[in-house]
Enzyme design. Structure first.
Site, mmCIF file in Angstrom:
data_model
loop_
_atom_site.group_PDB
_atom_site.id
_atom_site.type_symbol
_atom_site.label_atom_id
_atom_site.label_comp_id
_atom_site.label_asym_id
_atom_site.label_seq_id
_atom_site.Cartn_x
_atom_site.Cartn_y
_atom_site.Cartn_z
ATOM 1 N N ASP A 122 25.640 8.366 32.752
ATOM 2 C CA ASP A 122 24.842 8.872 31.637
ATOM 3 C C ASP A 122 25.518 10.153 31.143
ATOM 4 O OD1 ASP A 122 22.559 9.308 29.935
ATOM 5 O OD2 ASP A 122 21.820 10.737 31.422
ATOM 6 N N ASP A 165 23.848 13.006 28.550
ATOM 7 C CA ASP A 165 22.980 14.185 28.423
ATOM 8 C C ASP A 165 22.125 14.361 29.670
ATOM 9 O OD1 ASP A 165 23.204 15.141 25.412
ATOM 10 O OD2 ASP A 165 23.266 12.949 25.427
ATOM 11 N N ASP A 186 19.728 10.893 34.706
ATOM 12 C CA ASP A 186 18.791 11.993 34.955
ATOM 13 C C ASP A 186 17.384 11.758 34.425
ATOM 14 O OD1 ASP A 186 18.487 14.159 32.238
ATOM 15 O OD2 ASP A 186 19.640 12.307 32.146
#
Length: 253
Positions: free
Chosen positions: A17, A19, A196
């Site tokens: 991922d 961001d 996240d």
């Protein structure tokens, strides 16, 4: 632990991922910057894995290419709706342009009337960010739910950190990883996925089913399907620099 440098090169497929994982979150999607050091790190890791590295992001492929220029990664964007293979082929869903245009105009009018909101247009998906106006969360969920009801089950709502997104419902980050794992250079390897957010949970489930490594970034009190955890972006970057990488401790139950 990944038991040897040769295993690192020959046995693992890494999905990242962006961001909140490689980059610290910013107030707006345009507020981030990719440093030359991060670009070099990803290039090094890609080499170590013989090319078996892909970005798996909510951002569009065009936006990823802009951020990481001049590098161009195997990647999936818009939560799996766009996918670029190792050969450079880009796969995208067919979406009714007129329908998306109507919804885009409706949401743009809503956002213009509320200071602090931001409409992100990903062509196939539309996201309303409320990080700068957290008091608007309930109202954003209301209008986005109304729009989704108009479109029907072809589109789904995807919640994230201070953002709610309307996207084609048949694709996810998990489905993109499943597709990548059937193709070179990923086929025959064990997947690692680091993310996240709640948008990454379906990908954690897919990686777990493949007996891979699922790693959630962030506070240990957040429930997750991931089997391992790293505390933040700095820990992710430190983990990526290690040769071979060391698996972090499992998340607190």
């Amino acid at each position: 632990m990944l038991d040897s440098a040769s295993h690192d090169r020959g046995g693992w497929a890494l999905f990242l991922d962006v961001d909140g994982t490689l980059l610290e979150l910013a107030e707006t999607p345009q507020g981030v910057h990719v440093s030359p050091a991060l670009k070099q790190l990803l290039e090094d890791v890609r080499w170590r894995l013989d090319g078996a590295l892909a970005l798996v992001s909510g951002r569009s492929l065009a936006n990823l290419d802009q951020l990481f220029s001049p590098l161009r990664f195997i990647a999936s964007g818009v939560h799996g709706c766009e996918r670029r293979t190792a050969e450079g082929q880009v796969l995208r869903p067919e979406v009714d342009a007129a329908t998306i245009a109507r919804v885009r105009n409706q949401l743009a009018e809503f956002v213009r009337g509320h200071e602090g909101l931001l409409l992100e247009d990903k062509h196939y998906a539309l996201a309303v960010h409320f990080r700068r106006a957290p008091e608007m969360q309930d109202e954003v969920y209301r209008i986005m739910s109304e729009v989704q009801a108009q479109l029907g089950s072809v589109f789904a709502l995807q919640a994230g950190k201070s953002v709610l997104e309307l996207r084609p419902g048949a694709w996810t980050k998990g489905s993109s990883i499943e597709s990548f794992m059937q193709e070179a250079p990923f086929a025959g390897r064990k997947p690692i996925f680091i993310g996240d957010d709640v948008t990454d949970e379906d990908a954690f489930a897919v990686v777990n089913a493949m007996d891979g490594l699922s790693i959630r970034v962030g506070h240990p009190s957040v429930p997750t399907r991931a089997r391992h955890r790293l505390g933040g972006v700095s820990e992710v970057l430190r983990w990526l620099k290690s040769t071979p990488p060391v698996v972090p401790p499992p998340p607190a139950q």
